[in-house]
Design a protein around this motif. Structure first.
Motif, PDB file in Angstrom:
ATOM      1  N   GLU A  56      95.597  48.704  67.922  1.00 58.38           N
ATOM      2  CA  GLU A  56      96.399  47.621  69.169  1.00 58.38           C
ATOM      3  C   GLU A  56      95.990  48.133  70.056  1.00 58.38           C
ATOM      4  O   GLU A  56      95.924  48.601  71.479  1.00 58.38           O
ATOM      5  CB  GLU A  56      98.256  48.354  68.650  1.00 58.38           C
ATOM      6  CG  GLU A  56      98.579  47.298  69.476  1.00 58.38           C
ATOM      7  CD  GLU A  56     100.520  48.187  69.757  1.00 58.38           C
ATOM      8  OE1 GLU A  56     101.715  46.961  70.019  1.00 58.38           O
ATOM      9  OE2 GLU A  56     100.669  49.412  69.451  1.00 58.38           O
ATOM     10  N   GLY A  57      95.362  46.655  71.276  1.00 60.92           N
ATOM     11  CA  GLY A  57      95.300  46.770  72.080  1.00 60.92           C
ATOM     12  C   GLY A  57      93.950  46.993  72.435  1.00 60.92           C
ATOM     13  O   GLY A  57      92.262  46.745  73.622  1.00 60.92           O
ATOM     14  N   SER A  58      93.531  48.403  71.553  1.00 61.78           N
ATOM     15  CA  SER A  58      91.867  48.613  72.024  1.00 61.78           C
ATOM     16  C   SER A  58      91.794  49.217  70.739  1.00 61.78           C
ATOM     17  O   SER A  58      92.386  49.923  70.116  1.00 61.78           O
ATOM     18  CB  SER A  58      91.243  49.414  73.045  1.00 61.78           C
ATOM     19  OG  SER A  58      92.459  50.793  73.282  1.00 61.78           O
ATOM     20  N   PRO A  59      90.144  49.898  70.335  1.00 59.66           N
ATOM     21  CA  PRO A  59      89.634  50.616  69.215  1.00 59.66           C
ATOM     22  C   PRO A  59      90.780  52.143  69.335  1.00 59.66           C
ATOM     23  O   PRO A  59      90.248  52.494  67.395  1.00 59.66           O
ATOM     24  CB  PRO A  59      88.255  50.509  69.119  1.00 59.66           C
ATOM     25  CG  PRO A  59      87.642  49.040  70.292  1.00 59.66           C
ATOM     26  CD  PRO A  59      88.861  49.317  71.267  1.00 59.66           C
ATOM     27  N   ASN A 114      90.887  41.292  61.713  1.00 59.41           N
ATOM     28  CA  ASN A 114      90.661  40.416  63.003  1.00 59.41           C
ATOM     29  C   ASN A 114      89.841  41.553  64.014  1.00 59.41           C
ATOM     30  O   ASN A 114      91.215  42.859  63.932  1.00 59.41           O
ATOM     31  CB  ASN A 114      91.117  39.586  63.924  1.00 59.41           C
ATOM     32  CG  ASN A 114      91.591  37.868  63.471  1.00 59.41           C
ATOM     33  OD1 ASN A 114      92.162  37.099  62.598  1.00 59.41           O
ATOM     34  ND2 ASN A 114      90.121  37.209  63.563  1.00 59.41           N
ATOM     35  N   ASP A 115      89.558  41.317  64.611  1.00 61.88           N
ATOM     36  CA  ASP A 115      89.338  42.699  65.208  1.00 61.88           C
ATOM     37  C   ASP A 115      90.209  42.649  66.733  1.00 61.88           C
ATOM     38  O   ASP A 115      90.821  42.158  66.687  1.00 61.88           O
ATOM     39  CB  ASP A 115      87.478  42.354  66.234  1.00 61.88           C
ATOM     40  CG  ASP A 115      87.726  41.498  67.621  1.00 61.88           C
ATOM     41  OD1 ASP A 115      88.344  41.154  68.863  1.00 61.88           O
ATOM     42  OD2 ASP A 115      86.630  40.701  67.273  1.00 61.88           O
ATOM     43  N   VAL A 116      90.243  43.756  66.695  1.00 60.79           N
ATOM     44  CA  VAL A 116      91.702  43.858  67.774  1.00 60.79           C
ATOM     45  C   VAL A 116      91.861  43.463  69.407  1.00 60.79           C
ATOM     46  O   VAL A 116      92.490  43.190  69.548  1.00 60.79           O
ATOM     47  CB  VAL A 116      91.453  45.937  68.473  1.00 60.79           C
ATOM     48  CG1 VAL A 116      90.396  46.714  69.336  1.00 60.79           C
ATOM     49  CG2 VAL A 116      92.929  46.318  69.212  1.00 60.79           C
ATOM     50  N   PHE A 117      90.680  42.741  69.555  1.00 55.97           N
ATOM     51  CA  PHE A 117      90.133  42.814  70.957  1.00 55.97           C
ATOM     52  C   PHE A 117      90.548  40.898  70.900  1.00 55.97           C
ATOM     53  O   PHE A 117      91.110  41.002  71.310  1.00 55.97           O
ATOM     54  CB  PHE A 117      89.097  42.227  71.801  1.00 55.97           C
ATOM     55  CG  PHE A 117      88.331  44.189  71.833  1.00 55.97           C
ATOM     56  CD1 PHE A 117      88.551  44.989  73.107  1.00 55.97           C
ATOM     57  CD2 PHE A 117      87.040  44.235  71.641  1.00 55.97           C
ATOM     58  CE1 PHE A 117      88.205  45.530  73.104  1.00 55.97           C
ATOM     59  CE2 PHE A 117      86.853  45.622  71.524  1.00 55.97           C
ATOM     60  CZ  PHE A 117      87.278  46.224  72.155  1.00 55.97           C
ATOM     61  N   VAL A 118      89.825  40.174  70.061  1.00 58.30           N
ATOM     62  CA  VAL A 118      90.917  38.621  69.396  1.00 58.30           C
ATOM     63  C   VAL A 118      92.332  38.916  69.143  1.00 58.30           C
ATOM     64  O   VAL A 118      93.151  38.326  69.549  1.00 58.30           O
ATOM     65  CB  VAL A 118      89.439  38.678  68.347  1.00 58.30           C
ATOM     66  CG1 VAL A 118      90.770  37.090  67.439  1.00 58.30           C
ATOM     67  CG2 VAL A 118      88.310  38.389  68.125  1.00 58.30           C
ATOM     68  N   LYS A 120      94.559  41.210  70.859  1.00 58.38           N
ATOM     69  CA  LYS A 120      95.029  41.183  71.850  1.00 58.38           C
ATOM     70  C   LYS A 120      94.915  39.493  72.863  1.00 58.38           C
ATOM     71  O   LYS A 120      95.620  39.514  72.997  1.00 58.38           O
ATOM     72  CB  LYS A 120      94.287  42.498  72.793  1.00 58.38           C
ATOM     73  CG  LYS A 120      94.922  42.465  73.770  1.00 58.38           C
ATOM     74  CD  LYS A 120      94.106  43.667  75.031  1.00 58.38           C
ATOM     75  CE  LYS A 120      95.246  43.646  76.169  1.00 58.38           C
ATOM     76  NZ  LYS A 120      95.313  42.728  76.908  1.00 58.38           N
ATOM     77  N   ALA A 121      94.010  39.316  72.505  1.00 56.97           N
ATOM     78  CA  ALA A 121      93.924  37.596  73.783  1.00 56.97           C
ATOM     79  C   ALA A 121      94.922  37.172  72.564  1.00 56.97           C
ATOM     80  O   ALA A 121      95.496  35.982  73.611  1.00 56.97           O
ATOM     81  CB  ALA A 121      92.286  37.527  73.498  1.00 56.97           C
ATOM     82  N   ASP A 124      98.125  37.187  73.860  1.00 53.57           N
ATOM     83  CA  ASP A 124      98.228  37.428  75.087  1.00 53.57           C
ATOM     84  C   ASP A 124      98.700  35.972  75.821  1.00 53.57           C
ATOM     85  O   ASP A 124      99.693  35.620  76.520  1.00 53.57           O
ATOM     86  CB  ASP A 124      97.301  37.739  75.990  1.00 53.57           C
ATOM     87  CG  ASP A 124      97.454  39.283  76.495  1.00 53.57           C
ATOM     88  OD1 ASP A 124      98.178  39.580  75.871  1.00 53.57           O
ATOM     89  OD2 ASP A 124      96.136  40.128  76.517  1.00 53.57           O
TER      90      ASP A 124
END
Length: 206
Positions: A56-59, A114-118, A120-121, A124
């Motif tokens: 969540e939010g970052s690795p 999915n990856d965590v950055f995707v 999070k975006a 948002d």
């Protein structure tokens, strides 16, 4: 004195014995304590998979939903095939964001391979103010999804393994209801109004 007929009888018995195949005992079967396929966790009454594979939010921010479920009374988990996909972004998740009963859960999480950055975006973009409080969790390796037995081969559409579209209601740490799309990606049984019921209609007063 041994008669010739006795020799013939012994020779015949020897030939018959030679033709009888030798049956060797089969080696004992070894009983394994593991299975080649994952056990299906998603059944009413089951606990959630105990793994910190979600991010969540970052690795570095790991989430174990089995542990989270022990801290709250009820939880809603929404699984989607892909962040930013049309059905997920315009219908599925907005349906939960706008449904008043979503706020009755102590925790609501959206999970996708999915990856965590995707993730999070995407979160948002759908809930920029964070008012609803839905948490967007990444399952980059697909481990959590496979442990739920919710993985499917989405190579033709998404380029790899993905999650089926589903919704789980969890109470007291155990699954209460399961809604899984029969075709993996459709929008029917896992919609907010199907899982949570119709949204209350407010009557206009004169």
């Amino acid at each position: 004195m041994i008669r010739p007929t006795a020799f013939r009888t012994l020779a015949t018995a020897a030939r018959v014995t030679a033709r009888v195949p030798v049956v060797r005992a089969a080696p004992p079967r070894i009983s394994h304590t593991f299975h080649t396929t994952a056990r299906a966790f998603v059944k009413v009454g089951d606990p959630l998979p105990d793994t910190d594979a979600l991010m969540e939010g970052s690795p570095g921010q790991r989430v174990n939903l089995a542990e989270e479920a022990q801290k709250v009374n009820n939880m809603l988990i929404i699984g989607v095939p892909a962040a930013y996909s049309p059905g997920c972004s315009t219908t599925h998740i907005p349906g939960y964001l706008n449904h008043p009963k979503t706020r009755e859960f102590d925790m609501v999480a959206v999970v996708s391979v999915n990856d965590v950055f995707v993730m999070k975006a995407w979160g948002d973009s759908l809930d920029p103010s964070g008012d609803v409080g839905i948490r967007f969790l990444a399952d980059p390796t697909g481990r959590f999804t496979r442990m739920l037995d919710m993985a499917w081969d989405g190579t033709a559409i998404f380029g790899g393994e993905r999650s089926k579209r589903y919704a789980l209601v969890v109470e007291q740490g155990r699954v209460k209801t399961v809604a899984v799309e029969p075709d993996n990606t459709g929008l029917s049984v896992s919609l907010a109004e199907k899982v949570l019921g119709p949204a209350p209609q407010h009557k206009l007063t004169e």
